[in-house]
Structures are given as C-alpha cells and as structure tokens.
Design a protein around this motif. Sequence first.
Motif, PDB file in Angstrom:
ATOM      1  N   VAL A 298       1.027 -41.770  50.454  1.00 54.92           N
ATOM      2  CA  VAL A 298       0.454 -41.427  51.764  1.00 54.92           C
ATOM      3  C   VAL A 298       0.729 -42.513  52.815  1.00 54.92           C
ATOM      4  N   THR A 299       0.672 -43.777  52.410  1.00 60.16           N
ATOM      5  CA  THR A 299       0.953 -44.833  53.387  1.00 60.16           C
ATOM      6  C   THR A 299       2.387 -44.706  53.904  1.00 60.16           C
ATOM      7  N   ASP A 300       3.314 -44.445  52.985  1.00 59.95           N
ATOM      8  CA  ASP A 300       4.713 -44.234  53.406  1.00 59.95           C
ATOM      9  C   ASP A 300       4.805 -43.046  54.361  1.00 59.95           C
TER      10      ASP A 300
ATOM     11  N   GLY B  44      -4.968 -43.300  55.651  1.00 58.54           N
ATOM     12  CA  GLY B  44      -4.752 -43.115  54.210  1.00 58.54           C
ATOM     13  C   GLY B  44      -5.952 -43.562  53.394  1.00 58.54           C
ATOM     14  N   GLU B  45      -6.399 -44.791  53.637  1.00 61.37           N
ATOM     15  CA  GLU B  45      -7.529 -45.332  52.869  1.00 61.37           C
ATOM     16  C   GLU B  45      -8.857 -44.755  53.352  1.00 61.37           C
ATOM     17  N   LEU B  46      -8.942 -44.436  54.652  1.00 66.72           N
ATOM     18  CA  LEU B  46     -10.200 -43.864  55.156  1.00 66.72           C
ATOM     19  C   LEU B  46     -10.446 -42.517  54.481  1.00 66.72           C
TER      20      LEU B  46
ATOM     21  N   GLY C 254      -1.124 -55.491  55.377  1.00 66.63           N
ATOM     22  CA  GLY C 254       0.248 -55.559  54.865  1.00 66.63           C
ATOM     23  C   GLY C 254       0.364 -54.747  53.587  1.00 66.63           C
ATOM     24  N   ARG C 255       1.586 -54.262  53.293  1.00 66.29           N
ATOM     25  CA  ARG C 255       1.794 -53.349  52.169  1.00 66.29           C
ATOM     26  C   ARG C 255       1.250 -53.913  50.859  1.00 66.29           C
ATOM     27  N   GLY C 256       0.637 -53.035  50.105  1.00 67.21           N
ATOM     28  CA  GLY C 256       0.054 -53.448  48.827  1.00 67.21           C
ATOM     29  C   GLY C 256      -1.267 -54.194  48.993  1.00 67.21           C
ATOM     30  N   GLY C 257      -1.799 -54.184  50.215  1.00 70.31           N
ATOM     31  CA  GLY C 257      -2.937 -55.037  50.546  1.00 70.31           C
ATOM     32  C   GLY C 257      -4.286 -54.637  49.973  1.00 70.31           C
TER      33      GLY C 257
END
Length: 460
Positions: free
Chosen positions: A41-43, A123-125, A203-206
């Motif tokens: 989803v982030t991508d 995405g995370e929300l 940042g990615r993977g954060g």
Amino acid sequence: MIVMKFGGTSVKDAEAVSRLARIVARERRPRLVVVSALSGVTDALLDVARLAEAGDGVGVLQAVRGLHRRHEEMAAIVRATERRASLLAVTDALFDELTAIVRALAVVEEVSPRARDAIVAFGELASSRIAAAALEDAGLPARWLDARAVLVTDAQHGAAAPDRAATDESLRALVRPLLAEGLVPVVGGFVGATAAGLTTTLGRGGSDYSAALFGAGLAADEIQIWTDVDGMLTADPRVIAEPRVVPRLSFDEASELAYFGAKVLHPSTILPAVQLGIPVRILNSHRPEAPGTLVTRSVDGGDGGPAAIACKRGLTRIDIASSRMLMAYGFLRRVFEVFERFRTPVDVVTTSEVSVSVTIDDRRALDGIVAELSTFAEVASEDGMAIVCAVGERLRTDARLATRVLGALEGLPLAMVSQGGSRKNITVVLRDADAPAAMERLHRRFFETEDAARAALAIA
Ligand code: ADP
Ligand code: ASP
Ligand code: MG
C-alpha cells in the motif's frame, strides 16, 4: 509491557489480520500494538502521488478507488455487524479525504514533500483501524490511537526525525493510561506529526523505528518485530536460497546488518532499544511458535564464524584524489563537508596516502557533489557497485576470520576493503554483478560447509 509491531505482510489480507489477532490475544502481558500499512500500500500511495504530480486526474482516482476497495474488503473479517459498519464508515471517511486531497493536487500538478507525507500516511492510518477492529472482534479491549497524536517529529518530510522528549510525553499522556486500564492500544507505525500538527513519515520501513521509539518511551520489557520470515537470517533469502535463522544477535551486529541491507529491521530501530537495553525479538507471524531471533546488548561470541552476511546493491563509488599530491590535513574535512552539504550519507570509506574512496546509496545529488569536489580534487565515480559484508562479534576476537572472509572471495575483483573501528564487520565493495557470487561463496564457506562437516562428524 511489550510492544508488538506487525509489518505489512502480517496485515496484508484478512487471513493475516486474523493471525495477528490470535498472536495478540495469546499474549498476557500489557501490550501496545503497532502496525504497518497493508503490504504494497505504501508503494501504491507513492504511485498515487506521482500520478497527481503528473496531473493524471483519472489515474489518481482509479488508483485510490482500488485501494479503497482493498481496505473495504478487509472489513469482512469483523463479524459483529455494528463494529463492521463503523469500520466501513471510518474507511470511507479516510478514503474520501484522500480522494479530495489527490484530486486537488492533480489539478495543480504539484506534490510537495509535505503533501506526499499526507498521502502516504493513509496506509498506516487505515491499516491500524482494521487491526483495532479485528482485535475488538476477537474479544480484546483494543483502542485505536492516531499516530499523529503520539509520534512527534521535526518537519523533514519523508525522513522526519523524532522528537524523543515530546513523544515520550504523549506516550505518558495517551498510551500509559490505556495500558494501566488493561486496554490494548493500537497505533500505525511510520507516521507522525510535527508539533504544529503537520503529518510526517519516518522514511521507508519506518514502522520498526516507531515501535522502537514507543518501546523506549514506555520502558518496554521487549520490542517484538513480527514479520514474514523466521527471524534474522544468515543472508537475504532473496539472494541465498536457504539461509538459516540466527538465534541470537547483539545490538551492534543487528544494526550493522540492518544498515547493510538486512531489510527485516529498519537501521534506526536498534538505537532507542540500545539506549535502554530493551531486547528486540524478530518473529514470524506465519509461525508464531518459532523462536525467532533475540537481539540483546551482548551475546556470547562463541568460536564459529560471522553471525550473518548482508549486501547492499546498486551503489555508486566515488574516488577523490587530492590534487595537491599529498593529503594535507583538512582534506578529509573538506571532502565530508561536501557530502554533508548535499545531505548524502556515505556508507563505506577507505583512504590511502593520496585518495579517498566512498560509496553512496542516494545518487540524487551526485552531480552537485562531483562538481563541488572537483574544485579541489580529482574525482571519478562509478555506478553499479555493491557492498558485501560479514558481521559478527567474533570478527573482533578471532583475527583469522577476516582473512577467511577475504579468502572466500578470492578471484573476485574488490574495489574497496574496510574493517571499521568496531571490528565487528569486514566489508568489501565490488561490482554489483559480482555481489550474488560473493554472497554465495561466503554463505557456503561459513554457513553451509562447516555445518556439513559437523553433520558428517556427528554421523561418524
Ligand atoms: P515487514 O513488512 O514485516 O516490515 P520487510 O519486507 O520490511 O517486512 O522485511 C522482511 C523481509 O526482509 C524478509 O521477507 C526478507 O525477504 C528480507 N530480508 C533481507 N535480508 C534479510 C535477513 N538477513 N534476514 C531476514 N530477512 C531478510
Ligand atoms: N509502510 C511503510 C513502508 O512500506 C513503513 C513500514 O512498513 O515499515 O515503508
Ligand atoms: Mg519492514
């Protein structure tokens, strides 16, 4: 209390979220649950931002609709009708908001770093809402928390730095009381906000980093990183077919491996854990009974080889030769000031009497860096390089190990060789095309042949 962080693959679909709920339910200690966005989803959200920037209004809406549908379908795992309806309502509201944002951005054809963070945070929300509802549905007293109210950062969008004191304060005010009441707080990783309330990302993977920051702020007894492999492996499973699990690692070993490409842990994750000596456990959400990898302050070095190997590919090497023959003092300072000015981190450094070689991962400022270095040095750069490194406490205590590592690479042209001050790793830089062969040879040398020999002895 403990922190349980679930990565993207551990929330990727309904089945994964059900597994998550079982894992959290089984745990008896007070716990904070941190989740990543559903995998991919982030991508996809970054693609949405790119489409908006390109002014592709139709593409943007299509992409957001697809994401909306994927999240909507996940709501089916919530059995209680009312709870499912309220999850769907929240999801609808989130995606309506996202639609409004990207529609406007596609019109102006401009996406600032600040706007990109606002998009990516969805995405995370959204995933954290789904996880919280699934936990409630499983009978747990889950409470969703807005990550933007918990994690306070600076305003460096896309790679924000946490404000530890302010974050600790919000953990005290928002999370501790819930834990004290026996509730299970659920929060999205990766996402934060500035003191002024602007959405930021780490940042990615954060998400790993969020989990570690929360763990440190709450003085957790353990930080668990739930993922899709059995723990830290002796090598990247996408490079080596059958790596083994490393049962124990020191913080130093884990952070070097993370930094040099072992994606299972975000490189910054270890820092907050180190400061308070909080153990980090890497676990497999598909096989919760597997012991995983335990990362602690120190481990018994033993008498074997390195703990694991890692590689970082697609790097650029820059050779910088002092044009004034000998390296005057002040030369290194001038060189590194250039990298600092262009905010470009350097991975490996080697020096000789008259030259310095460095590798960089982030090529965005390469032209500027080369131009500036060229004002006082002769500069050459080469793309298509890779770092391969062997990491382990034993490298420090067993002088023969470094030689054995290099011996295993015999015949491969090495562009740089370095053993840092910690002497816990030996790092080589070589052509990217040679990286798989180098990894295979090292893996065979340290994790396959010795084993085979030991097994043979045991049989004999
Ligand atoms: P998550 O979504 O759980 O955060 P990531 O994709 O960020 O998962 O990290 C897990 C992945 O890291 C594994 O699936 C594996 O492919 C990769 N990986 C690379 N190197 C290693 C390593 N040395 N040990 C374990 N996993 C590794
Ligand atoms: N969702 C974010 C990413 O894909 C953060 C994370 O998963 O850790 O980079
Ligand atoms: Mg990850």
